[in-house]
Write a protein that holds these residues in place. Sequence first.
Motif, PDB file in Angstrom:
ATOM      1  N   ASN A 199      42.169  45.178  45.176  1.00 34.26           N
ATOM      2  CA  ASN A 199      42.128  43.740  44.908  1.00 34.26           C
ATOM      3  C   ASN A 199      43.500  43.162  45.243  1.00 34.26           C
ATOM      4  OD1 ASN A 199      41.184  41.247  44.103  1.00 34.26           O
ATOM      5  ND2 ASN A 199      41.563  41.612  41.926  1.00 34.26           N
ATOM      6  N   GLY A 200      44.470  43.303  44.333  1.00 35.83           N
ATOM      7  CA  GLY A 200      45.845  42.996  44.707  1.00 35.83           C
ATOM      8  C   GLY A 200      46.333  44.012  45.716  1.00 35.83           C
ATOM      9  N   GLY A 201      47.253  43.608  46.586  1.00 36.12           N
ATOM     10  CA  GLY A 201      47.744  44.513  47.626  1.00 36.12           C
ATOM     11  C   GLY A 201      48.343  45.784  47.047  1.00 36.12           C
ATOM     12  N   LEU A 202      48.068  46.926  47.685  1.00 33.57           N
ATOM     13  CA  LEU A 202      48.558  48.223  47.216  1.00 33.57           C
ATOM     14  C   LEU A 202      49.100  49.004  48.409  1.00 33.57           C
ATOM     15  CD1 LEU A 202      48.955  50.435  45.100  1.00 33.57           C
ATOM     16  CD2 LEU A 202      46.563  51.105  45.453  1.00 33.57           C
ATOM     17  N   ILE A 203      50.380  49.374  48.340  1.00 37.10           N
ATOM     18  CA  ILE A 203      51.002  50.199  49.373  1.00 37.10           C
ATOM     19  C   ILE A 203      51.450  51.514  48.746  1.00 37.10           C
ATOM     20  CG2 ILE A 203      52.853  50.394  51.070  1.00 37.10           C
ATOM     21  CD1 ILE A 203      52.861  47.406  51.369  1.00 37.10           C
ATOM     22  N   SER A 242      46.437  46.843  40.840  1.00 37.64           N
ATOM     23  CA  SER A 242      45.715  46.204  41.943  1.00 37.64           C
ATOM     24  C   SER A 242      44.387  45.636  41.451  1.00 37.64           C
ATOM     25  CB  SER A 242      45.477  47.207  43.070  1.00 37.64           C
ATOM     26  OG  SER A 242      44.583  46.703  44.024  1.00 37.64           O
ATOM     27  N   TYR A 243      43.682  46.401  40.630  1.00 37.65           N
ATOM     28  CA  TYR A 243      42.407  45.949  40.062  1.00 37.65           C
ATOM     29  C   TYR A 243      42.590  44.624  39.320  1.00 37.65           C
ATOM     30  CZ  TYR A 243      38.231  46.032  37.051  1.00 37.65           C
ATOM     31  OH  TYR A 243      37.066  45.720  36.406  1.00 37.65           O
ATOM     32  N   ALA A 244      43.722  44.503  38.623  1.00 39.98           N
ATOM     33  CA  ALA A 244      44.001  43.290  37.849  1.00 39.98           C
ATOM     34  C   ALA A 244      44.490  42.139  38.718  1.00 39.98           C
ATOM     35  CB  ALA A 244      45.033  43.589  36.768  1.00 39.98           C
TER      36      ALA A 244
END
Length: 533
Positions: free
Chosen positions: A100-104, A69-71
């Motif tokens: 940052n990037g979506g995280l589920i 997600s950080y990336a």
Amino acid sequence: MNKKLLLGDEAIALGALHAGIKGVYAYPGTPSTEITEFIQKSPLTAERGIHSSWCTNEKTAMEAALGMSYAGCRAIVCMKHVGLNVAADAFVNSAITGVNGGLIVIVADDPSMHSSQNEQDSRFYGKFSLMPILEPSSQQEAYQMMAYGFELSEREKLPVLLRVTTRMAHSRAAVEVADTAQELQALPFAKDPSSWVLLPANARRQYAALVEKQSALQQLASAYTRLEQDGPEKKLGIIACGIGYNYVKEAEEGAGGYHVLKVSQYPLPKDKIQELAACSTEILVVEDGQPFVEEQVPAMLGAGYVVKGRLTGDLPRTGELTPDSVAAAMGKASKRYFETPKNLVPRPPALCQGCGHRDVYTALNEVVKEYPNARVFADIGCYTLGALPPFRAIDSCVDMGASITMAKGAADAGLFPAIAVIGDSTFTHSGMTGLLDAVNDRANITVVISDNLTTAMTGGQDSAGTNKFEAICLGLGVEPEHVRVVVPLPKNMEEITRTIREEIEYNGVSVIIPRRECIQTLNRKLKQQRKNQ
């Protein structure tokens, strides 16, 4: 659009693939395992280079997903409810760092403890962490919620918890799915990198911002919250959460007669609950799990309003809900479809015929009977079945990795001999740190790492430490002459029992590794080899 017959787990997996994920991180655990397995087998995974290997434990899985997600890429992390305890440090802090990037984070709870040690409800973790929670009421919603969840995650810059239960994860339904998948998502690095550095000054600022978001998140819950009113008169109001909505509709049989608030997103929308209360005589909360919503509703409505559910005894306090138990709570006659037949003969689980764990326990029992005070501390895995007849070989099984540390604590108290039995996957999951403690304290324990070269209990997934256990034990400081490997077969029983006796008598940490491949994975390999010939 086209229709597919999918398990709830498979609907989640396909929804994640179609939403443009770059990676899935997981440790196998029923009832969540099929999510990762579906992604691993999907042609789209190979075509797009989606990362999909099994992790050492749930904490490493959560942290790796957070790194993706950080990336700037979309990721999911999958586990069962007790695995969330292992991942809790990273999980709770991820709501403060944001994403940052979506995280589920997908967590499968197990009411009735079909394959678990407790009935933990993961919604409490989501509320505690102040992050949005999704709880699908159908396989169709499970599929659709993945795209919605990623959009919500990226818009609010927060991880999203998606919670399902065993019945949702392991039941099938027809699901309308998209013909094509979204392109892989990739966002630039976060503009403010300090948000990812949880020094106290940054963490305080981030936490204050998280708290400020809660009222907005409550309003957003209306996306998957729907009030179904049956006429203008006051009737019983029902709050139906997740799969509980299906049970309510089945009990209704299309006749209506109730006001129903369908809840599949949290934080709870207070305005919708107050609207339901205004048109209802009292409220019944139907939720598969612990009384998460039932405990919150009275605070929203005041002490004088009648709220019923698990806490009041209108629904069973423990175990899964069923259409019958929900119908009874609604005042409808039960059809008793789910009654256990009185003439059904119980069939307790047993170790497979030909399993190497059988030979380990046979040898261990032979030696242990020579020591009146011996205690065997075991762990989570197939080998936990050693507690049952005919072996009755273990004295404890608490949580992943507890065998070694409990044996150490008992040895510290003066118990001799203190023996730990742990599987290969469980050892790398959470047993290595306990072994290091034992080595540092020179604890007088004997550790048996029963290595069947796979994660057998959940279906034969790769085990993180395969072919590395001797090196790991030596690296942690176990003396080389007390790391011993045996082959658990009846013909080797004399050698195995002699080895156990010798290592019990050694005053220090010793490790015995009985190694033989799981009979189930071996059979599958042999069948595949014959098929390829």
